[in-house]
Design an enzyme around this catalytic site. Structure first.
Site, PDB file in Angstrom:
ATOM      1  N   ASP A 206      24.420  81.112 -19.654  1.00  0.00           N
ATOM      2  CA  ASP A 206      25.782  80.804 -19.241  1.00  0.00           C
ATOM      3  C   ASP A 206      26.603  82.089 -19.304  1.00  0.00           C
ATOM      4  O   ASP A 206      26.192  83.067 -19.946  1.00  0.00           O
ATOM      5  CB  ASP A 206      26.347  79.730 -20.185  1.00  0.00           C
ATOM      6  CG  ASP A 206      27.740  79.284 -19.782  1.00  0.00           C
ATOM      7  OD1 ASP A 206      28.018  79.261 -18.574  1.00  0.00           O
ATOM      8  OD2 ASP A 206      28.536  78.966 -20.675  1.00  0.00           O
TER       9      ASP A 206
ATOM     10  N   ASP B  28      27.015  77.235 -24.204  1.00  0.00           N
ATOM     11  CA  ASP B  28      27.887  76.692 -25.252  1.00  0.00           C
ATOM     12  C   ASP B  28      28.646  75.458 -24.788  1.00  0.00           C
ATOM     13  O   ASP B  28      29.307  74.807 -25.577  1.00  0.00           O
ATOM     14  CB  ASP B  28      28.883  77.754 -25.728  1.00  0.00           C
ATOM     15  CG  ASP B  28      29.858  78.163 -24.626  1.00  0.00           C
ATOM     16  OD1 ASP B  28      29.568  77.914 -23.439  1.00  0.00           O
ATOM     17  OD2 ASP B  28      30.924  78.730 -24.956  1.00  0.00           O
TER      18      ASP B  28
ATOM     19  N   ASP C 281      25.970  72.689 -20.122  1.00  0.00           N
ATOM     20  CA  ASP C 281      24.685  73.362 -20.335  1.00  0.00           C
ATOM     21  C   ASP C 281      23.641  72.445 -20.972  1.00  0.00           C
ATOM     22  O   ASP C 281      22.459  72.793 -21.008  1.00  0.00           O
ATOM     23  CB  ASP C 281      24.879  74.589 -21.243  1.00  0.00           C
ATOM     24  CG  ASP C 281      25.855  75.589 -20.670  1.00  0.00           C
ATOM     25  OD1 ASP C 281      25.701  75.939 -19.488  1.00  0.00           O
ATOM     26  OD2 ASP C 281      26.773  76.007 -21.393  1.00  0.00           O
TER      27      ASP C 281
END
Length: 931
Positions: free
Chosen positions: A338, A633, A637
């Site tokens: 990410d 986070d 995700d």
């Protein structure tokens, strides 16, 4: 444009009850907890453990037969008991460590569904717990509050929402005006979603979905789907188990056939009673060989190595929840990461502030600097939470917070500036106006002043002049320079703000009626470029991964421009790359799997990705044979974290992300991820070292059993002695080799292939060669002891030793004395002890004695413990171990003679290093003793 809150009636109590009955409560269905028993039983799925269980049954059967036939006493059960202990240790230690890690994780990941939420019901505003919000509720949204459910906006007054947990965007502007709807946003501008946070403005929403039906809930549910992928280590151990089984069963079968043929060829006349007894005895010997061939200590070694790595990785800010994730990180070939909060700090900061009248000597030192500072402090609704020493947390709009942090970095307190300038009127930011304005009594301006901040092109269009150090100048003379600066920042995907001010007359009521900011007579102060900066350690960590042969892909919900710019800053994107190496979530979703499989390995960046896009990308990479690690986070995700072989969540990430992950990075640092890779690769090498060590012992033992089975050669080691070698020494060896520190050189290697065998050809050659050499030496020693009455090693003569080989006979010689058995047992153990140093040097590219000083508390201590244990057993073991004390001279001679195993290994390693330096050695050259 908007309605008054008083016009909303909301649901009645009866409608609330009916909505709750139809749509359920606003709670997420928790993941089904695996019982402790099921977690323990899962440990028995290990392929080597399964082989050990079969060996346990076979060993128990043989022991029961021998006891029933009065061939041996109850001590015959010591061997199956030893195997059982090995199984229980290997399974229970791993279970205990994972249980401890999960308890730490549960404390880290507590959720709260009782947060109060303001709703309108029956025409009145009331607070209800978040869990009691229902579909159809009218909810009031204010700054700092978390959106409790998915809904459609009825009002949006300067509303901005932090959607980073779902899309990666820290600031998403919301509006109910259809004309302001953009096509690039991941979610509609009039949609607000559970789990996001209001950072500016306020609004009213109608709830459309609650609980599991929300986007957050769908992602949460997707993160719980069992997408178990067998780890590379388990695949390799399963293949090793098959190899051991096939080899053991094949040799055992040959033993039975050979002994039966030998019996019928030599027996005259044939007694079928004796033949049956001989066949049964042959089967028992075959079972013994199978039991000896199974590496009892291997599961314990793997478990200890993983458990120690879990503990050490926790000290390095990696909380490992699933034990095998330690090693799997070392096999990773792709990391899908990410952007927000992983590559970047997830905190907006001022990249560059260009106030044209400010000379950089200190904001308070010049009139233009004081105006700029006061404009930032007064014309803002954000605050800084400074309660934690050395850390400032932004409360409110992240972009405004970045400006306050810039003031703090320049030694100014925004609170002092605000308190000295009385705010008389304020016009909040809106997506329609694209600016914010404040009228204040300004010490910096020497009277009443209007401050304006907003989109630079909007603010600049309302200005007649620019404030320079020497005074003001017409905007027209500087417009081109300002626009060039803006274009440069915007090419780097930065947010830009323009600042202006205007002195106002002191008389009259301050008001925005008529729009003083709309008049084209403002003075332009300057611009600020704001971005979520890349973490300082990320570029070096990314470079380390790339050098280690690991491909890194950025998968984010942010805009293509921002994603590419961050990729450029961390070294993952260049302007020369083809467009096909970047895709958006919409393009990715519209492309069939067959087409994506041809291009997925080349993909560098996916922007505007939705949660299921990330999960699909992971599964496509796995279809291409990749071992995938995913970092993230946000809630978005979670499905990908769950689908990957290793999911890595951030310590300050959402509870959903952490629940789906195998490892939590407590310090949110990508550098910790590269350390996890280094630990994983070093751990795999340590496991290979133990396999090299133990399989060598097994080859020796199997060869002795094989040779002995073809004649009347006595068993040189008792069951209790074999238990000491196969269980206790193996456990200590596992501790010693698992305690070796990680080697940074492993980051220069390419990831191993999932199809690779854990026993490399180099290791196999070493195991067979060294095992046979040890076995031949021990068989010669055994034959010598049978033909000569040995009372001390000093009397052993080389000529007699080799003569015993030349005159080797199965049926010759006498029984071994207790002292000879003690000597043989000690020499056998010391050979393995010295060979442990050779195993330590495997793949290290240096001497086995290098680094011993740093290993004294680990490897060296275990070696000393094994040597001491052997001394105590031989000295005090007595009848239990069938030993008698040895003289000091024999201890010294045995230690010196068996150390030849180490020095031979050192000689081979020295030769290999010398050849490599000269460039004459083949990269696949295999040192005979150690690798």
């Amino acid at each position: 444009m908007t309605q008054s809150k008083k016009s909303y009636v909301g649901l009645s109590d009866a409608e609330v009850a009916e909505s709750r009955r139809r749509h359920g409560e606003n709670v997420l269905t928790p993941p089904k907890k695996t019982s402790l028993l099921a977690q323990l039983l899962e440990k028995f799925q290990d392929p080597i453990i399964r082989i050990l269980l079969l060996a346990l049954l076979a060993s128990f059967g043989v022991a029961a037969y021998q006891l029933f036939m009065h061939l041996h006493g109850a001590s015959v059960f010591l061997e199956p008991v030893g195997i059982l202990v090995a199984i229980l240790l290997a399974t229970c230690v791993g279970f205990a460590f994972e249980l401890s890690a999960n308890k730490k994780f549960e404390l880290l990941n507590q959720m709260n569904d009782d947060t109060p939420v303001k709703v309108i019901r029956g025409g009145a505003v009331r607070e209800v717990p978040k869990r009691e919000v229902v579909v159809g509720d009218t909810v009031l949204l204010e700054v700092g509050e978390e959106v409790p459910a998915d809904g459609r906006l009825l009002e949006a007054i300067s509303l901005q929402v932090n959607e980073s947990t779902l899309t990666g965007e820290p600031v998403a502007s919301k509006t109910t005006n259809p004309q302001a709807f953009g096509h690039e946003a991941t979610y509609r501008p009039d949609e607000v979603l559970r789990g996001t946070t209001v950072v500016d403005g306020h609004g009213v929403m109608e709830v459309l979905a609650v609980g599991d039906a929300t986007e957050y809930g769908k992602v949460y549910e997707g993160s719980q789907i069992d997408s178990h992928i067998e780890t590379p280590l388990n695949q390799q151990l399963r293949r090793l188990g098959k190899l051991i089984s096939c080899a053991g069963y094949s040799v055992a079968g040959l033993i039975v056939v050979a002994r039966v043929l030998f019996y019928f060829a030599s027996a005259s006349p044939i007694s079928w009673v004796d033949a049956g007894s001989h066949i049964l005895n042959s089967v028992m010997i075959a079972v013994t060989l199978i039991v000896v061939a199974v590496p009892e200590g291997l599961p314990m070694s793997v478990t200890l190595s993983l458990a120690l790595s879990m503990k050490r990785m926790l000290a390095a800010n990696n909380l490992v929840r699933k034990m095998h994730a330690c090693e799997t990180m070392g096999a990773a070939t792709v990391i899908c990461t990410d952007k927000t909060g992983t590559l970047t700090q997830n905190q907006m900061r001022v990249h560059q502030a260009d106030f044209y009248g400010y000379n950089g000597a200190g904001l308070a030192a010049s009139p233009a600097g004081r105006l700029a500072a006061e404009s930032i402090a007064v014309n803002s609704t954000a605050h800084l939470d400074l309660t934690e020493p050395g850390k400032a947390k932004v409360l409110g709009n992240p972009t405004e917070g970045a400006l306050l942090l810039w003031l703090r970095d320049n030694g100014l307190s925004y609170l002092d500036l605000r308190s000295s300038a009385e705010v008389l009127a304020q016009l909040t930011f809106s997506t329609e106006r694209k600016y914010m304005a404040t009228i204040a009594e300004s010490p910096a301006a020497g009277g009443r002043a209007l401050y304006v901040k907003g989109a630079p092109e909007v603010v600049l269009a309302r200005c007649q002049s620019v404030l320079l150090g020497e005074g003001t100048a017409p905007v027209a003379a500087h417009r081109e320079r300002i626009e060039q600066q803006l274009a440069a920042y915007q090419r780097q995907a930065m947010r830009t703000l323009g600042f202006a001010y205007k002195p106002l007359p002191a008389a009259g009521q301050p008001s925005f009626d008529g729009g003083p900011a709309a008049e084209g007579d403002l003075t332009f102060l300057g611009i600020a470029a704001i971005a979520d900066p890349v973490r300082e350690d990320v570029p070096a960590a990314i470079e380390s991964c790339l050098h280690a042969g690991i491909d890194v892909k950025i998968v984010t919900g942010d805009t293509p421009g921002t994603a590419k710019e961050v990729g450029r800053q961390v070294g993952l994107w260049r302007d020369s790359y083809p467009d096909s190496w970047h895709t958006t979530g919409a393009e990715f979703a519209a492309t069939p799997d067959a087409a994506l499989l041809d291009t997925v390995l080349d993909l560098k960046i996916m922007s505007r990705a939705r949660p299921m896009d990330k999960e699909r990308l992971v599964k496509l990479l796995q279809q291409k044979g990749q071992v995938v690690a995913v970092t993230g986070d946000g809630t978005n995700d979670a499905p990908a974290l769950n689908a990957a072989q290793v999911g890595l969540s951030m310590g300050d990430g959402t509870s959903v992300a952490k629940e789906a992950s195998a490892i939590t990075i407590l310090d949110n640092s990508f550098k910790s991820i590269t350390r996890a890779v280094m630990w994983g690769r070093s751990l795999y090498q340590n496991i290979q070292r133990f396999i090299l060590f133990q399989m060598t012992i097994n080859v020796v033992a199997c060869f002795i059993v094989l040779v002995g089975s073809l004649g009347t050669l006595p068993a040189p080691l008792t069951i209790t002695q074999m238990l000491w070698v196969n269980l206790i020494i193996d456990t200590f060896a596992a501790l010693a080799l698992a305690s070796l520190p990680p080697n940074e050189k492993v980051m220069r290697l390419k990831p191993r292939k999932a199809t690779d065998h854990v026993v490399t050809p180099k290791m196999g050659a070493s195991i067979v060669a060294v095992g046979l050499l040890f076995a031949l030496a021990l068989l010669g020693l055994l034959q010598y002891f049978r033909h000569f009455d040995v009372t001390g090693l000093a009397q052993l003569k080389a000529a007699d030793f080799f003569a015993s080989y030349l005159n080797f006979r199965y049926d010759g010689g006498g029984e071994l004395t207790a002292y000879e058995r003690s000597l043989f047992f000690t020499i056998f153990v010391l050979l393995q002890l010295w060979n442990m140093f050779n195993a330590k040097a495997f793949s290290a590219g240096r001497s086995a004695l290098a680094g011993l000083r740093s290993c004294l508390s680990g490897f060296g201590a275990v070696v000393c413990a094994v040597a001491l244990g052997q001394y105590l057993i031989v000295t005090f073991g007595g009848e239990m171990f069938s030993v008698v004390p040895l003289r000091t001279a024999d201890w010294l001679i045995a230690a010196a003679a068996t150390s030849a195993a180490l020095w031979a290994g050192e000689l081979v390693r020295w030769g290999e290093r010398t050849y490599k330096k000269r460039g004459a050695a083949s990269p696949d050259a295999a040192p005979l003793l150690c690798g």
